[in-house]
Write a protein that holds these residues in place. Structure first.
Motif, short mmCIF file in Angstrom:
data_model
loop_
_atom_site.label_atom_id
_atom_site.label_comp_id
_atom_site.label_asym_id
_atom_site.label_seq_id
_atom_site.Cartn_x
_atom_site.Cartn_y
_atom_site.Cartn_z
N ASN A 228 0.81 -1.21 0.00
CA ASN A 228 0.00 0.00 0.00
C ASN A 228 0.85 1.27 0.00
OD1 ASN A 228 -2.07 1.74 2.35
ND2 ASN A 228 -2.44 1.58 0.17
N VAL A 229 1.72 1.42 0.97
CA VAL A 229 2.55 2.62 1.07
C VAL A 229 3.99 2.26 1.43
CG1 VAL A 229 2.82 4.89 2.14
CG2 VAL A 229 0.54 3.98 1.76
N PRO A 230 4.74 1.73 0.45
CA PRO A 230 6.17 1.51 0.68
C PRO A 230 6.99 2.74 0.29
CG PRO A 230 5.57 0.60 -1.43
CD PRO A 230 4.30 1.20 -0.85
N HIS A 231 6.30 3.85 -0.02
CA HIS A 231 6.93 5.04 -0.59
C HIS A 231 8.16 5.51 0.19
CE1 HIS A 231 2.69 4.88 -1.46
NE2 HIS A 231 2.76 5.83 -2.37
N TYR A 232 7.99 5.62 1.52
CA TYR A 232 9.06 6.22 2.31
C TYR A 232 10.33 5.38 2.25
CZ TYR A 232 4.80 8.39 4.03
OH TYR A 232 3.58 9.03 4.11
N TRP A 233 10.18 4.08 2.25
CA TRP A 233 11.34 3.20 2.19
C TRP A 233 11.99 3.25 0.81
CZ3 TRP A 233 13.96 0.85 5.99
CH2 TRP A 233 13.37 0.91 7.26
N ILE A 234 11.17 3.35 -0.24
CA ILE A 234 11.72 3.52 -1.59
C ILE A 234 12.63 4.75 -1.62
CG2 ILE A 234 11.15 4.11 -3.99
CD1 ILE A 234 8.56 2.50 -3.66
N SER A 408 13.56 16.12 -2.71
CA SER A 408 12.15 15.80 -2.92
C SER A 408 12.01 14.34 -3.34
CB SER A 408 11.56 16.72 -3.99
OG SER A 408 12.26 16.57 -5.21
N PRO A 409 10.85 13.74 -3.13
CA PRO A 409 10.65 12.32 -3.45
C PRO A 409 10.77 12.04 -4.95
CG PRO A 409 8.91 13.14 -2.01
CD PRO A 409 9.67 14.33 -2.50
N THR A 410 11.00 10.79 -5.27
CA THR A 410 11.13 10.36 -6.66
C THR A 410 9.87 10.66 -7.45
OG1 THR A 410 12.61 8.58 -5.96
CG2 THR A 410 11.65 8.39 -8.14
N ASP A 411 8.72 10.56 -6.82
CA ASP A 411 7.47 10.79 -7.56
C ASP A 411 7.28 12.23 -7.98
OD1 ASP A 411 6.90 11.87 -5.10
OD2 ASP A 411 5.17 10.61 -4.67
N SER A 412 8.17 13.13 -7.53
CA SER A 412 8.10 14.51 -7.99
C SER A 412 8.86 14.71 -9.30
CB SER A 412 8.69 15.46 -6.93
OG SER A 412 10.09 15.26 -6.78
N ARG A 413 9.55 13.64 -9.74
CA ARG A 413 10.38 13.77 -10.94
C ARG A 413 9.99 12.81 -12.07
NH1 ARG A 413 13.54 14.21 -6.59
NH2 ARG A 413 14.15 12.01 -6.54
N ILE A 414 9.20 11.81 -11.77
CA ILE A 414 8.80 10.88 -12.83
C ILE A 414 7.28 10.88 -12.95
CG2 ILE A 414 10.85 9.47 -12.50
CD1 ILE A 414 9.13 7.40 -11.06
N SER A 415 6.77 10.33 -14.03
CA SER A 415 5.32 10.36 -14.28
C SER A 415 4.58 9.50 -13.26
CB SER A 415 5.02 9.85 -15.69
OG SER A 415 5.25 8.45 -15.77
N GLN A 416 3.28 9.79 -13.12
CA GLN A 416 2.48 9.03 -12.17
C GLN A 416 2.40 7.55 -12.55
OE1 GLN A 416 1.06 10.47 -9.29
NE2 GLN A 416 0.97 8.31 -8.79
N GLU A 417 2.28 7.29 -13.84
CA GLU A 417 2.22 5.89 -14.28
C GLU A 417 3.51 5.16 -13.94
OE1 GLU A 417 1.57 3.21 -18.36
OE2 GLU A 417 1.67 5.40 -18.48
N ALA A 418 4.62 5.81 -14.15
CA ALA A 418 5.91 5.19 -13.84
C ALA A 418 6.05 4.94 -12.34
CB ALA A 418 7.05 6.08 -14.33
N TYR A 419 5.63 5.91 -11.55
CA TYR A 419 5.77 5.75 -10.10
C TYR A 419 4.81 4.68 -9.58
CZ TYR A 419 6.84 6.95 -5.30
OH TYR A 419 7.27 6.90 -3.99
N ASN A 420 3.60 4.62 -10.12
CA ASN A 420 2.66 3.58 -9.71
C ASN A 420 3.25 2.19 -9.98
OD1 ASN A 420 0.83 5.50 -8.95
ND2 ASN A 420 -0.47 5.30 -10.76
N THR A 421 3.95 2.07 -11.10
CA THR A 421 4.58 0.80 -11.44
C THR A 421 5.68 0.46 -10.44
OG1 THR A 421 4.12 1.16 -13.79
CG2 THR A 421 5.81 -0.47 -13.25
N LEU A 422 6.44 1.47 -10.03
CA LEU A 422 7.49 1.27 -9.04
C LEU A 422 6.91 0.78 -7.72
CD1 LEU A 422 10.41 1.54 -8.00
CD2 LEU A 422 9.96 3.98 -7.62
N VAL A 423 5.88 1.45 -7.25
CA VAL A 423 5.25 1.08 -5.98
C VAL A 423 4.66 -0.32 -6.05
CG1 VAL A 423 3.34 1.61 -4.43
CG2 VAL A 423 4.80 3.46 -5.29
N ALA A 424 3.99 -0.62 -7.15
CA ALA A 424 3.33 -1.91 -7.29
C ALA A 424 4.33 -3.07 -7.36
CB ALA A 424 2.46 -1.92 -8.54
N GLY A 425 5.58 -2.79 -7.72
CA GLY A 425 6.56 -3.86 -7.87
C GLY A 425 7.39 -4.16 -6.65
#
Length: 449
Positions: A228-234, A408-425
């Motif tokens: 769900n939210v691995p963002h901070y660790w990424i 700033s977080p990675t999601d501030s520099r790449i597209s939403q679709e790309a970041y969603n793929t990162l989180v989902a993986g």
């Protein structure tokens, strides 16, 4: 002849009497001018009286404002947000707020993007300002601050220029009015560390030792939902491995340092650092584990601080640098990445336009920002020092002030679709089903489209 003279004398006497009577009679006064003047005086008096007598403002058309914010669920500022809304409707009884605030997880982001795509956007929304908003920004349904200020010069008047600049969208246009900035860091239940005679995880070896000891004592070492939210660790694993410069770059293929950082998901999972059900629980559940002392550590943001019940025995520490990492101790993830937008749907409706402007100003004035900030993170307006800050509040302030770098977080520099793929993986990377390199190559290929 004598008789005729007598008649003539009578006639002369009578004529003289008439003449004397006419001279003794006053002519009638001309009152027309006086009457007109009196009317004018009365009109002036009535006009003066009308200025002294208060009159009711013109009736406003009833307005229903559709609003959305991130202050839902267990968000620490949910209470402040709702309180401001309630006061707003008291101040403007002709405005009704229909609010749909939720926690800003991936599902919520997807829903918001879908709403904007089909014309179901709200009138006002608090949303991301960086690349997280790429899908929504592509719909071109927000009004710029410059356009709003052209008609409402006081709009965002309390917001610092630096904060407005930090909240500008990737194309450089300012559309959102922020309330606070943020930092991310490692929250620790210090009383659990003290109980087992452990040092705080200020370096990687100390963290690994803490993981081992907590696991042996049925304490979840790290509260996190990998699905769900691995963002901070990424963010912190990649920053720690690559250092600020390498972390901020957007390459075309997977950098070795990024892979090295994400590989730590498998290392930590194999050690038993995460909850056994980390693949199925959500972030709110993980947060409750930490708050209830069932877990020892949790990576989260400054917004999380105010919702922690034990403000005396919880502390912030810098994320420990992984072995061979290029980051310096104290490297931090943070910034300003959200704000209140007004949509064109509201702006093009004269009644909703004014209501939307009032709503945003109610949430972004200095008094409201003071409540939202309350000593946590970064305030977007001038605020007063907070009296009686809790030990955790002081720890957060000291942690953020000691940062050696802020990225700033990675999601501030790449597209939403790309970041969603990162989180989902991330779950697959943590189990070894997919390599970090394969995932990152896929993410960067999507981003390059």
């Amino acid at each position: 002849m004598k008789k005729w003279k007598q008649v003539l004398s009578v006639i002369l006497v009578f004529a003289l009497m008439l003449s004397l009577a006419a001279c003794g009679k006053k002519p009638a006064a001309d009152t027309s001018t006086e009457t007109d003047q009196a009317k004018d005086n009365n009109a002036v008096t009535e006009a003066a009286d009308s200025k002294d007598t208060p009159t009711d403002p013109p009736a406003q058309n009833p307005v229903t404002l559709m609003t959305v914010s991130m202050h839902g669920g267990t968000d620490a500022n949910a209470g402040n947000y709702q309180a401001i809304n309630s006061q707003f409707m008291t101040d403007y009884p002709y405005i009704t707020i229909e609010d749909d605030s939720q926690s800003a997880d991936q599902d919520w982001k997807t829903k918001i993007a879908a709403d904007f795509a089909v014309g179901n956007e709200p009138d006002v929304i608090q949303y991301f300002t960086d690349a997280n908003a790429s899908d929504v920004l592509a719909a071109d349904k927000f009004v710029s601050i410059d356009e709003i200020k052209a008609q409402y010069p006081d709009y965002a008047k309390d917001t610092l220029d630096s904060a407005l600049a930090a909240a500008a969208n990737p194309d450089g246009v300012q559309r959102a009015v922020p309330t606070t900035g943020y930092w991310e860091g490692m929250f620790c239940n210090k009383d659990l560390f003290d109980k087992y005679n452990l040092e705080l995880p200020t370096d990687w070896d100390k963290m690994l030792k803490a993981i081992d000891v907590f696991k042996q004592n049925d304490i979840v070492p790290i509260a996190v939902s990998l699905n769900n939210v691995p963002h901070y660790w990424i963010e912190f694993l990649m920053l720690s491995a690559a250092g600020p410069d390498g972390y901020k770059a957007v390459p075309e293929t997977a950098p070795e340092d990024w892979c090295k950082g994400l590989d730590m998901f498998k290392t930590l999972r194999d050690m038993g650092a995460f909850p056994v059900d980390t693949d199925t629980i959500d972030n709110d559940f993980a947060g409750e584990m930490f708050k209830n002392k069932e877990a020892a550590m949790q990576l989260d943001g400054s917004w999380y601080l105010g919702g922690i019940p034990d403000q005396d025995n919880t502390v912030l520490v810098s994320f420990p640098v992984i072995p061979g990492g290029k980051a310096q101790p104290g490297s931090m993830v943070g910034g300003i990445s959200s704000g209140f937008y007004i949509t064109k749907k509201a702006w093009e409706d004269p009644d909703k336009r004014d209501a939307a402007v009032k709503f945003v100003m109610a949430h972004t004035n200095s008094d409201s920002v003071q409540k939202y900030w309350n000593g946590n993170g970064q305030a977007a307006a001038a605020v007063k020092a907070v009296d009686n800050m809790t030990p955790l509040g002081i720890s957060g302030m000291e942690y953020s002030q000691a940062a050696t770098s802020i990225s700033s977080p990675t999601d501030s520099r790449i597209s939403q679709e790309a970041y969603n793929t990162l989180v989902a993986g991330i779950v697959d990377v943590s189990t070894g089903k997919k390599t970090s390199k394969d995932l990152l190559d896929e993410v960067l290929a999507i981003n390059a489209k």
